[in-house]
Structure formats: C-alpha cells, structure tokens
Scaffold this motif. Structure first.
Motif, PDB file in Angstrom:
ATOM      1  N   ARG A   1     -60.778  49.035  44.419  1.00  0.00           N
ATOM      2  CA  ARG A   1     -60.639  49.223  45.885  1.00  0.00           C
ATOM      3  C   ARG A   1     -61.892  49.881  46.462  1.00  0.00           C
ATOM      4  O   ARG A   1     -62.402  49.494  47.503  1.00  0.00           O
ATOM      5  CB  ARG A   1     -59.420  50.102  46.206  1.00  0.00           C
ATOM      6  N   GLY A   2     -62.363  50.937  45.762  1.00  0.00           N
ATOM      7  CA  GLY A   2     -63.535  51.685  46.235  1.00  0.00           C
ATOM      8  C   GLY A   2     -64.767  50.800  46.319  1.00  0.00           C
ATOM      9  O   GLY A   2     -65.534  50.865  47.290  1.00  0.00           O
ATOM     10  N   CYS A   3     -64.963  49.953  45.313  1.00  0.00           N
ATOM     11  CA  CYS A   3     -66.113  49.043  45.311  1.00  0.00           C
ATOM     12  C   CYS A   3     -65.976  48.006  46.419  1.00  0.00           C
ATOM     13  O   CYS A   3     -66.921  47.755  47.176  1.00  0.00           O
ATOM     14  CB  CYS A   3     -66.255  48.360  43.948  1.00  0.00           C
ATOM     15  N   TYR A   4     -64.789  47.420  46.533  1.00  0.00           N
ATOM     16  CA  TYR A   4     -64.564  46.383  47.541  1.00  0.00           C
ATOM     17  C   TYR A   4     -64.776  46.949  48.950  1.00  0.00           C
ATOM     18  O   TYR A   4     -65.367  46.293  49.814  1.00  0.00           O
ATOM     19  CB  TYR A   4     -63.152  45.818  47.384  1.00  0.00           C
ATOM     20  N   HIS A   5     -64.344  48.179  49.151  1.00  0.00           N
ATOM     21  CA  HIS A   5     -64.503  48.847  50.442  1.00  0.00           C
ATOM     22  C   HIS A   5     -65.989  49.014  50.789  1.00  0.00           C
ATOM     23  O   HIS A   5     -66.378  48.928  51.956  1.00  0.00           O
ATOM     24  CB  HIS A   5     -63.807  50.214  50.408  1.00  0.00           C
ATOM     25  N   GLN A   6     -66.831  49.264  49.754  1.00  0.00           N
ATOM     26  CA  GLN A   6     -68.254  49.499  50.033  1.00  0.00           C
ATOM     27  C   GLN A   6     -69.092  48.226  49.999  1.00  0.00           C
ATOM     28  O   GLN A   6     -70.315  48.272  50.122  1.00  0.00           O
ATOM     29  CB  GLN A   6     -68.817  50.525  49.040  1.00  0.00           C
ATOM     30  N   LEU A   7     -68.435  47.099  49.818  1.00  0.00           N
ATOM     31  CA  LEU A   7     -69.139  45.819  49.765  1.00  0.00           C
ATOM     32  C   LEU A   7     -69.249  45.240  51.170  1.00  0.00           C
ATOM     33  O   LEU A   7     -68.283  45.241  51.922  1.00  0.00           O
ATOM     34  CB  LEU A   7     -68.337  44.870  48.872  1.00  0.00           C
ATOM     35  N   SER A   8     -70.445  44.752  51.508  1.00  0.00           N
ATOM     36  CA  SER A   8     -70.604  44.136  52.828  1.00  0.00           C
ATOM     37  C   SER A   8     -69.932  42.759  52.831  1.00  0.00           C
ATOM     38  O   SER A   8     -69.714  42.165  51.771  1.00  0.00           O
ATOM     39  CB  SER A   8     -72.096  43.998  53.169  1.00  0.00           C
ATOM     40  N   THR A   9     -69.607  42.260  53.996  1.00  0.00           N
ATOM     41  CA  THR A   9     -69.047  40.912  54.109  1.00  0.00           C
ATOM     42  C   THR A   9     -70.052  39.919  53.549  1.00  0.00           C
ATOM     43  O   THR A   9     -71.249  40.049  53.809  1.00  0.00           O
ATOM     44  CB  THR A   9     -68.730  40.591  55.581  1.00  0.00           C
ATOM     45  N   GLN A  10     -69.572  38.972  52.753  1.00  0.00           N
ATOM     46  CA  GLN A  10     -70.400  38.010  52.011  1.00  0.00           C
ATOM     47  C   GLN A  10     -71.127  38.652  50.822  1.00  0.00           C
ATOM     48  O   GLN A  10     -71.984  38.016  50.207  1.00  0.00           O
ATOM     49  CB  GLN A  10     -71.432  37.281  52.919  1.00  0.00           C
ATOM     50  N   GLY A  11     -70.800  39.903  50.518  1.00  0.00           N
ATOM     51  CA  GLY A  11     -71.405  40.571  49.363  1.00  0.00           C
ATOM     52  C   GLY A  11     -70.696  40.179  48.064  1.00  0.00           C
ATOM     53  O   GLY A  11     -69.575  39.661  48.083  1.00  0.00           O
ATOM     54  N   TYR A  12     -71.365  40.451  46.953  1.00  0.00           N
ATOM     55  CA  TYR A  12     -70.845  40.107  45.623  1.00  0.00           C
ATOM     56  C   TYR A  12     -70.653  41.371  44.795  1.00  0.00           C
ATOM     57  O   TYR A  12     -71.489  42.280  44.838  1.00  0.00           O
ATOM     58  CB  TYR A  12     -71.834  39.194  44.888  1.00  0.00           C
ATOM     59  N   MET A  13     -69.557  41.406  44.038  1.00  0.00           N
ATOM     60  CA  MET A  13     -69.426  42.486  43.051  1.00  0.00           C
ATOM     61  C   MET A  13     -69.084  41.879  41.696  1.00  0.00           C
ATOM     62  O   MET A  13     -68.324  40.917  41.600  1.00  0.00           O
ATOM     63  CB  MET A  13     -68.431  43.557  43.491  1.00  0.00           C
ATOM     64  N   VAL A  14     -69.719  42.441  40.661  1.00  0.00           N
ATOM     65  CA  VAL A  14     -69.564  41.937  39.300  1.00  0.00           C
ATOM     66  C   VAL A  14     -69.191  43.098  38.386  1.00  0.00           C
ATOM     67  O   VAL A  14     -69.860  44.138  38.382  1.00  0.00           O
ATOM     68  CB  VAL A  14     -70.873  41.263  38.812  1.00  0.00           C
ATOM     69  N   PHE A  15     -68.109  42.903  37.650  1.00  0.00           N
ATOM     70  CA  PHE A  15     -67.655  43.904  36.676  1.00  0.00           C
ATOM     71  C   PHE A  15     -67.752  43.301  35.277  1.00  0.00           C
ATOM     72  O   PHE A  15     -67.510  42.105  35.105  1.00  0.00           O
ATOM     73  CB  PHE A  15     -66.179  44.263  36.918  1.00  0.00           C
ATOM     74  N   THR A  16     -68.066  44.121  34.283  1.00  0.00           N
ATOM     75  CA  THR A  16     -67.864  43.675  32.904  1.00  0.00           C
ATOM     76  C   THR A  16     -66.752  44.523  32.304  1.00  0.00           C
ATOM     77  O   THR A  16     -66.682  45.730  32.538  1.00  0.00           O
ATOM     78  CB  THR A  16     -69.124  43.796  32.021  1.00  0.00           C
ATOM     79  N   ALA A  17     -65.891  43.856  31.542  1.00  0.00           N
ATOM     80  CA  ALA A  17     -64.734  44.532  30.945  1.00  0.00           C
ATOM     81  C   ALA A  17     -64.497  43.973  29.552  1.00  0.00           C
ATOM     82  O   ALA A  17     -64.673  42.782  29.305  1.00  0.00           O
ATOM     83  CB  ALA A  17     -63.504  44.315  31.815  1.00  0.00           C
TER      84      ALA A  17
END
Length: 201
Positions: A120-136
């Motif tokens: 949630r915290g990462c998604y909240h700080q992501l700009s519109t059209q931004g990308y987030m990548v996690f490794t798990a």
C-alpha cells in the motif's frame, strides 16, 4: 528486525558484494525503456542495487533500517542518493510521487500486515503511470518448509529471520489490486518472482 540487520551489516559488511542483483539490472532496463527518472528503493541496504539506476541517469531515494548500511552506501557511492533512515513500515518519509519503485528481497521478510502495508505504502507513493517492481522468494527455494513454521507458508529460517514463501496464487492475491501485469520467475542465489505492477488512472 532493526537489530538483526544492524548486527549483520556490522559483522558481514558488503555481504552480497558490490555487483547489482540480476533482477535490479532487469528492472533498470524496464525503467530506462519507460523513461522513468525518479526512483524509490525501500530497503536499499548499502546501495549495490541502487547504483545501476544512478548510472542510468535516474535520481534514487532509498529507505534503510540499518545505520551501518547507510554509512557503507555513503562510503561507496558518496552523496548521490538521498537515504532515509527508518523502517519501510513508517513510509512515507516524504511527499514525493515516484515514477518507479524497486523493492528487492524485502517483502518476504515481513509478516502479513507489514507486507500489505509495504505494498500500500509503495503504491501510494507511485505516480500515475508509474511502475513498481518487487522481488520475492518462491516456494521453489530449498529453504521452503525448513525451520520452525510460524504461519501459513512462513518459516523461521535463522534466529530473527522469518520468511514468507510465495507461489503465483499468493502473488496474484497480494498484488491484483495494485496494477499487477506480469510475474516472471528468475533464478539468483534463490528462485525469485519478479513482480511487476503499473499504476494507471
């Protein structure tokens, strides 16, 4: 958690070397292709995965729980990135919206509520059209099912380290509401999922 990582960095210093992880290079390529400029790395450690983004002309901000790791990042890379000292559970540390977020091998070390909070915290700080990548880490890891079970698919591997092991269904469930568009299986020192999300609209 703070104590564990602080002791680890004090004792083992650059325990993973200075070369970036394979998934950091893949993510950098994606971010370059998409023209992203402003990157957040929660759990930046001593900066080995941040450097590839800096070298590609991106501005990098990190969050790190260990003071020693931050000092090491300064020693190796100088002042080229802002690093907030604190836990990812305390995000946000600023009001910036980032084009890209890269979170390496961190989410599986958290319990369920912390994992949800991080996403949630990462998604909240992501700009519109931004990308987030996690490794798990995946259930294909040799450590899956080892140690003391502390929850569903979660095991205490070493004292102080509890790991949650993902399969594709649990990735889907955790990320489906934050723009998940691709899950890639990759092999590093462990089998990982590279989990890619895009924030639209």
């Amino acid at each position: 958690m703070t104590e564990f990582w602080e002791e680890n960095f004090v004792e083992k210093q650059e325990m993973w070397g200075l070369e970036p992880a394979y998934s950091a290079v893949l993510t950098k390529d994606l971010f370059v292709e998409k023209g992203l400029k402003n990157i957040l790395i929660p759990g930046v450690g001593y900066g080995r995965n941040a450097q590839v983004f800096c070298d590609s002309g991106m501005t990098v901000t990190g969050i790190e729980i260990s003071k020693t790791a931050i000092e090491m990042a300064r020693k190796h890379y100088g002042e080229q990135m802002t690093i907030y000292h604190g836990s990812v559970s305390d995000m946000p540390f600023d009001s910036i919206k980032y084009d890209g977020i890269f979170c390496y091998a961190l989410i599986h070390l958290l319990d369920q509520s912390e994992r949800e909070k991080l996403i949630r915290g990462c998604y909240h700080q992501l700009s519109t059209q931004g990308y987030m990548v996690f490794t798990a880490i995946t259930k294909g890891a040799p450590t899956y099912g080892k140690g003391k079970q502390v929850g569903k698919d979660r095991y205490e591997i070493h004292k102080g380290v509890q790991m949650y092991f993902y399969d594709k269904a649990s990735v889907q469930a955790a990320f489906e509401n934050v723009g998940l568009f691709e899950i890639v299986e990759i092999e590093e020192n462990q089998p990982f999922y590279l989990i890619k999300c895009k924030k639209s609209g």
